[in-house]
Scaffold this active site. Structure first.
Site, PDB file in Angstrom:
ATOM      1  N   TYR A  35       0.739  -1.076   0.132  1.00 41.90           N
ATOM      2  CA  TYR A  35      -0.014   0.056  -0.012  1.00 41.90           C
ATOM      3  C   TYR A  35       0.860   1.284   0.053  1.00 41.90           C
ATOM      4  O   TYR A  35       0.747   2.151  -0.768  1.00 41.90           O
ATOM      5  CB  TYR A  35      -0.845  -0.103   1.243  1.00 41.90           C
ATOM      6  CG  TYR A  35      -1.897   1.294   1.356  1.00 41.90           C
ATOM      7  CD1 TYR A  35      -2.892   1.278   0.716  1.00 41.90           C
ATOM      8  CD2 TYR A  35      -1.477   2.196   2.236  1.00 41.90           C
ATOM      9  CE1 TYR A  35      -3.650   2.512   0.788  1.00 41.90           C
ATOM     10  CE2 TYR A  35      -2.162   3.277   2.376  1.00 41.90           C
ATOM     11  CZ  TYR A  35      -3.407   3.469   1.616  1.00 41.90           C
ATOM     12  OH  TYR A  35      -4.246   4.449   1.699  1.00 41.90           O
ATOM     13  N   LYS A  83       0.859   4.285  -3.015  1.00 43.56           N
ATOM     14  CA  LYS A  83       0.535   5.834  -2.373  1.00 43.56           C
ATOM     15  C   LYS A  83       1.866   6.476  -2.957  1.00 43.56           C
ATOM     16  O   LYS A  83       1.380   7.874  -3.404  1.00 43.56           O
ATOM     17  CB  LYS A  83       0.022   5.649  -1.115  1.00 43.56           C
ATOM     18  CG  LYS A  83      -1.343   5.534  -0.962  1.00 43.56           C
ATOM     19  CD  LYS A  83      -2.261   5.858  -1.578  1.00 43.56           C
ATOM     20  CE  LYS A  83      -3.698   5.449  -1.453  1.00 43.56           C
ATOM     21  NZ  LYS A  83      -4.761   5.810  -2.384  1.00 43.56           N
TER      22      LYS A  83
END
Length: 240
Positions: free
Chosen positions: A138, A142
């Site tokens: 994740y 990002k």
């Protein structure tokens, strides 16, 4: 203004779509499947347009882009759809917003929902599984989408491209114990997508509650930006 809000069935996306409708904007909402789309009936009843497709499937992203390109032109996109963990992390969090950016005709404003977690991302493309055959990071995803926002602003200064950290807010993804303000978590996206204030008419920013912040150092590294765009273009067969 006509604004697409991806991932708008719940959480920050739904809150943004709701607020934009209330402000009188023409909103396109998005859900990943028909069951999720049913929860958007109340927004559709208020005039929202709807697109449906699973962003973990890049062909569904292409279909949605093609559908939108023959409808009324978009003025802005809030790239909100995201997943926290699992195999869909890279397909949903970076491949889908990249493809939408490359394929949609007309939007002059792109707002990418990032996260403070991007600071823990690794500025390396070695071994990244873009297709989601394994679980993705994740934080890396990002970092990549924040870098995409900065790269788009550099290469296309005629567009307003920005990334937003909404904070750790109590959504389904953030959890009920998240400490940040849910209302503040979506207001910056709406402001960047619609406002004519001078600060909102700038690109290349990383924002937290309407204040520009300094992102990870790799975000504004032109060499890393170019490497990322080249990798995404090669992976998807679609240049920016």
């Amino acid at each position: 203004m006509r604004i697409l809000v991806t991932g708008s069935a719940d959480g920050l996306g739904r809150a943004a779509a709701d607020a934009l409708l209330s402000a009188g904007h023409n909103v396109v909402v998005h859900a990943r499947n028909e069951d999720r789309a049913a929860v958007l009936d109340s927004l559709a009843d208020r005039g929202a347009d709807l697109v449906v497709g699973d962003f973990s499937d890049r062909e569904a992203v292409r279909r949605i882009a093609a559908e939108l390109n023959v409808r009324d032109p978009l003025d802005a996109v809030i790239h909100n759809a995201g997943v926290w963990s699992g195999q869909a992390v890279m397909p949903v969090n970076i491949i889908a917003p990249y493809l939408l950016t490359a394929l949609l005709h007309g939007p002059q404003r792109h707002v990418y929902v990032s996260s403070g977690s991007h600071f823990a991302g690794r500025p390396s493309l070695a071994g990244v599984d873009w297709q989601g055959r394994t679980a993705g990071s994740y934080s890396d995803s990002k970092l990549f989408v924040t870098t995409l926002a900065a790269a788009l602003a550099r290469l296309h200064p005629e567009l307003l491209s920005n990334a937003v950290d909404p904070g750790w807010v109590p959504t389904k993804m953030g959890g009920p114990g998240a400490p940040d303000d849910l209302d503040l978590g979506h207001q910056t996206q709406e402001w960047l997508a619609t406002s004519d204030q001078a600060k909102a008419l700038t690109g290349g920013g990383y924002w937290y509650h309407r204040k520009r912040q300094q992102p990870h150092s790799a975000v504004n590294d032109h060499a890393f930006q170019d490497q990322l765009l080249q990798a995404l273009a090669e992976e998807t067969g679609t240049p920016l």
